[in-house]
Design an enzyme around this catalytic site. Structure first.
Site, short mmCIF file in Angstrom:
data_model
loop_
_atom_site.label_atom_id
_atom_site.label_comp_id
_atom_site.label_asym_id
_atom_site.label_seq_id
_atom_site.Cartn_x
_atom_site.Cartn_y
_atom_site.Cartn_z
N ARG A 130 0.61 -0.98 0.00
CA ARG A 130 0.09 0.02 0.07
C ARG A 130 1.00 1.22 -0.12
O ARG A 130 2.02 1.20 0.59
CB ARG A 130 -0.97 0.15 1.14
N GLU A 153 -3.28 8.09 -3.79
CA GLU A 153 -3.72 7.74 -5.07
C GLU A 153 -5.07 8.78 -5.58
O GLU A 153 -5.89 8.51 -4.56
CB GLU A 153 -4.09 6.27 -5.17
N HIS A 202 -1.58 0.97 -9.30
CA HIS A 202 -2.30 0.11 -8.65
C HIS A 202 -3.32 -0.79 -9.27
O HIS A 202 -4.36 -1.18 -9.16
CB HIS A 202 -3.45 0.86 -7.65
P1 NAP Z 1 -1.50 -11.84 3.99
O1 NAP Z 1 -1.25 -12.91 3.59
O2 NAP Z 1 -2.43 -11.39 5.28
O3 NAP Z 1 0.13 -11.23 4.46
C1 NAP Z 1 0.37 -10.10 5.23
C2 NAP Z 1 1.63 -10.03 5.65
O4 NAP Z 1 1.58 -8.60 6.44
C3 NAP Z 1 1.92 -11.14 6.72
O5 NAP Z 1 3.06 -12.07 6.26
C4 NAP Z 1 2.36 -10.59 8.08
O6 NAP Z 1 3.18 -11.06 8.55
C5 NAP Z 1 2.80 -9.08 7.78
N1 NAP Z 1 2.60 -8.17 8.42
C6 NAP Z 1 1.38 -7.55 9.34
N2 NAP Z 1 1.73 -6.80 10.23
C7 NAP Z 1 2.87 -6.63 10.18
C8 NAP Z 1 4.00 -5.78 10.80
N3 NAP Z 1 3.64 -5.11 11.99
N4 NAP Z 1 5.30 -6.02 10.59
C9 NAP Z 1 5.65 -6.67 9.54
N5 NAP Z 1 5.03 -7.47 8.92
C10 NAP Z 1 3.68 -7.71 9.10
O7 NAP Z 1 -1.74 -10.72 2.97
P2 NAP Z 1 -1.61 -10.77 1.54
O8 NAP Z 1 -2.54 -11.44 0.73
O9 NAP Z 1 -0.08 -11.21 1.28
O10 NAP Z 1 -1.58 -9.26 1.12
C11 NAP Z 1 -0.60 -8.37 1.66
C12 NAP Z 1 -0.90 -6.97 1.24
O11 NAP Z 1 -0.73 -6.68 -0.35
C13 NAP Z 1 -2.44 -6.68 1.36
O12 NAP Z 1 -2.45 -6.30 2.93
C14 NAP Z 1 -2.62 -5.31 0.65
O13 NAP Z 1 -2.25 -4.22 1.37
C15 NAP Z 1 -1.41 -5.56 -0.73
N6 NAP Z 1 -2.21 -5.84 -1.76
C16 NAP Z 1 -2.13 -5.03 -2.83
C17 NAP Z 1 -2.32 -5.31 -4.24
C18 NAP Z 1 -2.06 -4.35 -5.29
O14 NAP Z 1 -3.00 -4.20 -6.33
N7 NAP Z 1 -0.87 -3.67 -5.33
C19 NAP Z 1 -3.44 -6.28 -4.16
C20 NAP Z 1 -3.81 -7.02 -3.21
C21 NAP Z 1 -3.08 -6.98 -1.94
P3 NAP Z 1 3.27 -11.61 10.03
O15 NAP Z 1 1.79 -11.86 10.60
O16 NAP Z 1 4.01 -12.80 10.27
O17 NAP Z 1 4.08 -10.55 10.97
#
Ligand code: NAP
Length: 314
Positions: free
Chosen positions: A232, A261, A279
């Site tokens: 993000r 954005e 995005h």
């Molecule tokens: P996910 O499986 O829930 O993974 C999120 C990761 O964030 C987990 O590995 C968690 O690790 C880590 N995290 C949470 N809080 C943290 C902290 N304080 N410090 C360090 N790491 C932390 O989610 P995902 O499906 O992989 O998606 C990740 C993100 O990608 C979404 O939240 C979204 O913002 C973004 N995204 C972007 C797009 C785009 O179009 N560019 C599309 C979809 C998603 P731990 O729990 O081990 O700490």
């Protein structure tokens, strides 16, 4: 179910709008001139909200809808939903996690390759005829580079898997070490940044991770380092990133997301070391249809008193 009101927070695909309208009473927020007036008349019939990663459900919207039962989000990121308020009021939340993992991971690889190999600048170089005058500059090799990933969740892990094929040693930062993972773990982002060539942001946006990429992290990554952000915009202190690129303190950046954005700092437009995308992590026909189907399936499951397909733990 056609007397159940569904509030859509911003324009989404025609396919999704049609699929919802076939089953429910769809209210399109962008077509409603006075929302307070509208809510006075219809708030009791609105039982669901469909939002996305940019326009979710904040506390004002939740408070305006006293009969709200479910938020079915067209996104895996939850930072635009007031989850605390949802828990307080017993409102269910569903997201679309796995449907978009591959697409976003693919985009991260694309941004890495495009940024280090300056593919946008080389494309312009050919199109503007400069190739007839001189050769294009040398760029940076990707294979074998040390990659640090912030957030080894679904998307972070899919990025790591792809980078293994490029022979890139992977390390990662998250809140805790993953026991079943052999990549090197860092409990400190600055140390991770100073030990890698490419730093990829793939964690959720929370209070703790806002501006996780700050001046210190950028300086630790250094003039030969590259930042890739598919998480993000709020993960990055954007003015710090811009000044590091302008001053040559960072090698380059590949960015899909921005703090405000669709506003993007104009200083980034003229940098050959920067690749920008609007995005579009999950924006393919195939994935957007899969996401839309999941949004609808979660609504239908809820109003049929069945378990949600992809519930968010509150
Ligand atoms: P996910 O499986 O829930 O993974 C999120 C990761 O964030 C987990 O590995 C968690 O690790 C880590 N995290 C949470 N809080 C943290 C902290 N304080 N410090 C360090 N790491 C932390 O989610 P995902 O499906 O992989 O998606 C990740 C993100 O990608 C979404 O939240 C979204 O913002 C973004 N995204 C972007 C797009 C785009 O179009 N560019 C599309 C979809 C998603 P731990 O729990 O081990 O700490």
């Amino acid at each position: 179910m056609d007397n159940i009101g569904v509030w859509m927070t911003c324009p989404m695909s025609k396919y999704l709008q049609d699929e919802i309208a076939k089953r429910f009473m769809l209210y399109k927020s962008w077509e409603i001139p006075s929302k307070p007036e509208f809510f006075k008349q219809h708030s009791n019939s609105i039982k669901a909200v469909v939002g996305n990663g940019s326009y979710g459900a904040d506390s004002t919207l939740i408070e305006a809808l006293p009969c709200l039962e479910i938020i079915s989000s067209h996104s895996s990121g939850l930072d635009q939903i007031d989850l605390v308020k949802c828990k307080e009021k017993g409102i269910k939340v569903a997201s679309t996690p796995d449907a978009l993992t591959d697409e976003v991971a693919d985009l991260a690889i694309l941004l890495i390759l495009a940024t280090l190999r300056k593919i946008c600048a080389s494309h312009q170089f050919v199109r503007t005829g400069l190739w007839k005058q001189r050769d294009f500059e040398l760029t940076t090799k990707v294979s074998g580079k040390l990659v640090g990933i912030i957030g080894l969740g679904r998307i972070g892990s899919a990025i790591a898997k792809r980078l293994e094929a490029f022979g890139c040693p992977i390390s990662y930062y998250s809140r805790s070490k993953k026991l079943d993972i052999c990549y090197k773990y860092y409990s400190n982002v600055i140390e991770l940044a100073s030990d890698c060539d490419i730093l990829v942001v793939a964690c959720s946006l929370t209070k703790e991770t806002r501006h996780i990429i700050n001046r210190e992290v950028i300086n630790a990554l250094g003039p030969n380092g590259f930042l890739i952000n598919i998480g993000r915009g709020g993960h990055v202190d954007e003015p710090e990133l811009v000044s590091a690129l302008v001053e040559g303190r960072l090698g380059g950046a590949g960015l899909d997301v921005f703090e405000h954005e669709p506003e993007v700092p104009e200083q980034l437009f003229h940098h050959d070391d920067v690749v920008l995308s609007p995005h579009v992590g999950s924006c393919t026909v195939e994935t957007r249809k899969a996401i839309a189907d999941l949004v609808v399936a979660n609504l239908v499951a809820h109003f049929s008193n069945e378990p949600l397909l992809t519930p968010v733990e509150l």
